[in-house]
Design a protein around this motif. Structure first.
Motif, PDB file in Angstrom:
ATOM      1  N   VAL A 130     -63.543 -10.621 -43.375  1.00  0.00           N
ATOM      2  CA  VAL A 130     -62.938  -9.987 -44.554  1.00  0.00           C
ATOM      3  C   VAL A 130     -63.031 -10.872 -45.790  1.00  0.00           C
ATOM      4  O   VAL A 130     -63.393 -10.414 -46.878  1.00  0.00           O
ATOM      5  CB  VAL A 130     -61.462  -9.627 -44.270  1.00  0.00           C
ATOM      6  N   LEU A 131     -62.703 -12.161 -45.625  1.00  0.00           N
ATOM      7  CA  LEU A 131     -62.661 -13.055 -46.785  1.00  0.00           C
ATOM      8  C   LEU A 131     -64.046 -13.515 -47.231  1.00  0.00           C
ATOM      9  O   LEU A 131     -64.248 -13.776 -48.424  1.00  0.00           O
ATOM     10  CB  LEU A 131     -61.806 -14.289 -46.469  1.00  0.00           C
ATOM     11  N   ILE A 132     -64.982 -13.613 -46.307  1.00  0.00           N
ATOM     12  CA  ILE A 132     -66.307 -14.130 -46.655  1.00  0.00           C
ATOM     13  C   ILE A 132     -67.365 -13.038 -46.612  1.00  0.00           C
ATOM     14  O   ILE A 132     -67.968 -12.684 -47.633  1.00  0.00           O
ATOM     15  CB  ILE A 132     -66.709 -15.286 -45.716  1.00  0.00           C
ATOM     16  N   ASP A 133     -67.622 -12.470 -45.427  1.00  0.00           N
ATOM     17  CA  ASP A 133     -68.737 -11.539 -45.260  1.00  0.00           C
ATOM     18  C   ASP A 133     -68.606 -10.291 -46.134  1.00  0.00           C
ATOM     19  O   ASP A 133     -69.547  -9.895 -46.816  1.00  0.00           O
ATOM     20  CB  ASP A 133     -68.868 -11.128 -43.788  1.00  0.00           C
ATOM     21  N   GLU A 134     -67.429  -9.658 -46.080  1.00  0.00           N
ATOM     22  CA  GLU A 134     -67.228  -8.457 -46.889  1.00  0.00           C
ATOM     23  C   GLU A 134     -67.335  -8.766 -48.380  1.00  0.00           C
ATOM     24  O   GLU A 134     -67.933  -8.011 -49.147  1.00  0.00           O
ATOM     25  CB  GLU A 134     -65.854  -7.842 -46.600  1.00  0.00           C
ATOM     26  N   ARG A 135     -66.760  -9.885 -48.777  1.00  0.00           N
ATOM     27  CA  ARG A 135     -66.788 -10.226 -50.203  1.00  0.00           C
ATOM     28  C   ARG A 135     -68.186 -10.650 -50.639  1.00  0.00           C
ATOM     29  O   ARG A 135     -68.552 -10.469 -51.800  1.00  0.00           O
ATOM     30  CB  ARG A 135     -65.747 -11.302 -50.511  1.00  0.00           C
ATOM     31  N   ASP A 136     -68.973 -11.241 -49.731  1.00  0.00           N
ATOM     32  CA  ASP A 136     -70.380 -11.523 -50.062  1.00  0.00           C
ATOM     33  C   ASP A 136     -71.076 -10.221 -50.462  1.00  0.00           C
ATOM     34  O   ASP A 136     -71.788 -10.158 -51.466  1.00  0.00           O
ATOM     35  CB  ASP A 136     -71.098 -12.133 -48.857  1.00  0.00           C
ATOM     36  N   VAL A 151     -66.474  -9.505 -60.959  1.00  0.00           N
ATOM     37  CA  VAL A 151     -67.209  -8.885 -59.847  1.00  0.00           C
ATOM     38  C   VAL A 151     -66.534  -9.041 -58.485  1.00  0.00           C
ATOM     39  O   VAL A 151     -67.120  -8.675 -57.474  1.00  0.00           O
ATOM     40  CB  VAL A 151     -68.647  -9.451 -59.765  1.00  0.00           C
ATOM     41  N   ASP A 152     -65.308  -9.557 -58.446  1.00  0.00           N
ATOM     42  CA  ASP A 152     -64.670  -9.753 -57.135  1.00  0.00           C
ATOM     43  C   ASP A 152     -63.792  -8.559 -56.788  1.00  0.00           C
ATOM     44  O   ASP A 152     -63.318  -7.820 -57.655  1.00  0.00           O
ATOM     45  CB  ASP A 152     -63.823 -11.024 -57.140  1.00  0.00           C
ATOM     46  N   ARG A 153     -63.552  -8.397 -55.496  1.00  0.00           N
ATOM     47  CA  ARG A 153     -62.674  -7.340 -55.021  1.00  0.00           C
ATOM     48  C   ARG A 153     -61.218  -7.727 -55.313  1.00  0.00           C
ATOM     49  O   ARG A 153     -60.846  -8.899 -55.202  1.00  0.00           O
ATOM     50  CB  ARG A 153     -62.866  -7.164 -53.507  1.00  0.00           C
ATOM     51  N   PRO A 154     -60.368  -6.770 -55.701  1.00  0.00           N
ATOM     52  CA  PRO A 154     -58.967  -7.078 -55.967  1.00  0.00           C
ATOM     53  C   PRO A 154     -58.330  -7.827 -54.802  1.00  0.00           C
ATOM     54  O   PRO A 154     -58.496  -7.449 -53.642  1.00  0.00           O
ATOM     55  CB  PRO A 154     -58.324  -5.698 -56.165  1.00  0.00           C
ATOM     56  N   ILE A 155     -57.600  -8.896 -55.119  1.00  0.00           N
ATOM     57  CA  ILE A 155     -57.032  -9.774 -54.098  1.00  0.00           C
ATOM     58  C   ILE A 155     -56.077  -9.026 -53.165  1.00  0.00           C
ATOM     59  O   ILE A 155     -56.018  -9.304 -51.970  1.00  0.00           O
ATOM     60  CB  ILE A 155     -56.316 -10.979 -54.757  1.00  0.00           C
ATOM     61  N   GLN A 156     -55.333  -8.035 -53.692  1.00  0.00           N
ATOM     62  CA  GLN A 156     -54.398  -7.292 -52.863  1.00  0.00           C
ATOM     63  C   GLN A 156     -55.130  -6.519 -51.771  1.00  0.00           C
ATOM     64  O   GLN A 156     -54.680  -6.452 -50.621  1.00  0.00           O
ATOM     65  CB  GLN A 156     -53.573  -6.325 -53.727  1.00  0.00           C
ATOM     66  N   ILE A 157     -56.277  -5.937 -52.127  1.00  0.00           N
ATOM     67  CA  ILE A 157     -57.063  -5.190 -51.135  1.00  0.00           C
ATOM     68  C   ILE A 157     -57.600  -6.135 -50.073  1.00  0.00           C
ATOM     69  O   ILE A 157     -57.557  -5.844 -48.871  1.00  0.00           O
ATOM     70  CB  ILE A 157     -58.227  -4.439 -51.821  1.00  0.00           C
ATOM     71  N   THR A 158     -58.083  -7.306 -50.509  1.00  0.00           N
ATOM     72  CA  THR A 158     -58.627  -8.279 -49.557  1.00  0.00           C
ATOM     73  C   THR A 158     -57.559  -8.745 -48.575  1.00  0.00           C
ATOM     74  O   THR A 158     -57.790  -8.790 -47.357  1.00  0.00           O
ATOM     75  CB  THR A 158     -59.205  -9.500 -50.316  1.00  0.00           C
ATOM     76  N   LEU A 159     -56.361  -9.082 -49.082  1.00  0.00           N
ATOM     77  CA  LEU A 159     -55.289  -9.557 -48.204  1.00  0.00           C
ATOM     78  C   LEU A 159     -54.803  -8.460 -47.264  1.00  0.00           C
ATOM     79  O   LEU A 159     -54.542  -8.715 -46.076  1.00  0.00           O
ATOM     80  CB  LEU A 159     -54.120 -10.086 -49.044  1.00  0.00           C
ATOM     81  N   LYS A 160     -54.712  -7.224 -47.771  1.00  0.00           N
ATOM     82  CA  LYS A 160     -54.253  -6.124 -46.920  1.00  0.00           C
ATOM     83  C   LYS A 160     -55.275  -5.818 -45.832  1.00  0.00           C
ATOM     84  O   LYS A 160     -54.905  -5.485 -44.698  1.00  0.00           O
ATOM     85  CB  LYS A 160     -53.987  -4.885 -47.771  1.00  0.00           C
ATOM     86  N   ARG A 161     -56.562  -5.894 -46.171  1.00  0.00           N
ATOM     87  CA  ARG A 161     -57.601  -5.666 -45.154  1.00  0.00           C
ATOM     88  C   ARG A 161     -57.591  -6.791 -44.116  1.00  0.00           C
ATOM     89  O   ARG A 161     -57.755  -6.558 -42.915  1.00  0.00           O
ATOM     90  CB  ARG A 161     -58.974  -5.555 -45.808  1.00  0.00           C
TER      91      ARG A 161
END
Length: 399
Positions: free
Chosen positions: A193-199, A125-135
């Protein structure tokens, strides 16, 4: 909807008979591994949702993944920095887990194994790590990017040992709140990006998971945010559509203009030298530009212990790539370095250990290639600004 706070690390939500149990973990905690296994065994849910994406799930199940790394392909995709950031983060978590006797992600593996052993559906259920780092990178200001780089480097080279008891404290709400507040003050964009968006992303994917009894295993830092968003979803006050959170940020218009404007200005200044100062002044300006770009790029490539051919490429290529907004000298030097000094199996096996020391960076061929990429780019950037200022000074003396 009902809420039953089971413990500091578990929250059970009831949405008109549909139960969702959130299990908060520390990613390098032995106790978390045991708690996850026992919870799934006792609850026997319809579905187990884990805070992983497909690539991260594959990477923790396949520790030898770096042996399949195609460095040239990574560089061609312009993912050199993302690879380095990933390695540094993984190395930091790995060191944190050494004293606790676990590896990063062991609790997620335990969740997947428990689901398989009990014939329970498992979903990522997590967002792809590459997308998270790029954002995270794309949404940051220049100063924010500098702080992010400094944080990554300091964590990679940190020798601090974390006591297992301190790791367990990370699961406690007050400890976690303090950390989140600190992160929010220091790097608000990163926290978003790392916390709020992924929540929001995690909650949406958990909500869409099949079944009326779901156990979701996620880092303890996500518990409050995921719970809050699930409650909004349950009340019909939010949408589970996460398409917007998967969009990569486009370069700002200012950055695009600057990428074209600086080379255009430099070319204009060189032409002005020939027009107003003749061949002699024009040649002087041209050579000034060449040397100010070539020398720093070559020197810093050498500082990275780049191959002589990579150093030569840095010297010859930097003055030209500086005038082209589509390709940087770091890409050219790193590609040459990767081709002439191909990584060995041992480099790939020792990657996470070598990234934690300066000596390791120079010893490991993968890390040295990435160092060549970064330092040669830095040299050319410095040369561009210093060379541009020098050219302006020469033109002023012509008046």
């Amino acid at each position: 909807m009902g809420i039953d706070a089971m413990s500091q690390t578990q929250i059970q939500l009831d949405f008109n008979g549909r139960k969702i149990t959130l299990v908060g973990t520390a990613h390098v905690s032995k106790e978390s591994v045991e708690e996850v296994t026992e919870t799934i065994k006792n609850i026997q849910p319809d579905c187990v949702a884990v805070e992983l994406d497909e690539k991260r799930a594959d990477s923790i199940k396949n520790p030898s993944r770096y042996s399949q790394l195609d460095l040239v392909k990574v560089l061609k995709k312009k993912q050199g920095f993302l690879l380095l950031a990933n390695i540094m983060l993984s190395s930091y978590q790995r060191r944190m887990g050494l004293n606790a006797g676990v590896k990063p992600g062991d609790e997620m593996i335990a969740a997947m194994n428990a689901a398989e052993e009990n014939n329970i559906r498992c979903t990522l259920v997590d967002r792809p790590i590459q997308i998270t780092l790029k954002r995270a990178w794309g949404k940051n200001s220049f100063w924010g990017k500098c702080k992010l780089l400094a944080t990554l480097i300091s964590s990679a080279f940190s020798k601090e040992e974390v006591d297992p008891e301190e790791i367990e404290k990370l699961k406690q709400r007050n400890e976690m709140d303090s950390m989140m507040d600190e992160l929010s003050d220091y790097m608000p964009v990163i926290k978003k990006v790392l916390i709020d968006e992924r929540d929001q992303y995690l909650a949406s994917k958990i909500w869409e998971s099949e079944g009326n009894n779901i156990v979701a295993v996620l880092g303890a830092g996500h518990l409050p945010g995921v719970q809050a968003y699930l409650e909004k979803l349950g009340a019909g006050q939010a949408s589970s559509n996460v398409a917007e959170l998967e969009v990569l940020p486009k370069p700002g218009i200012f950055g695009k203009i600057l990428a074209v404007l600086i080379p255009a200005c430099i070319i204009g200044l060189i032409i002005a030298g020939f027009v107003y100062g003749g061949v002699h002044a024009g040649t002087q300006i041209l050579s000034t530009w060449f040397l100010w770009n070539a020398i720093p790029a070559a020197i810093l490539t050498a500082v990275a212990f780049g191959h002589p051919l990579a150093i030569l490429v840095g010297f010859v290529g930097a003055p030209f790539t500086s005038l082209c907004p589509f390709i940087g000298i770091g890409f050219c030097t790193a590609i040459v370095q990767a081709i002439v000094c191909k990584p060995k199996v041992s480099d790939m096996e020792n990657l996470q250990e070598d990234v934690s020391s300066l000596k390791g960076f120079y010893r490991n061929r993968i890390l040295r290639t990435l160092l060549v990429f970064i330092l040669s780019s830095l040299g050319s950037t410095l040369g561009t600004f210093i060379g541009g200022a020098d050219i302006i000074g020469i033109l002023q003396n012509l008046k």
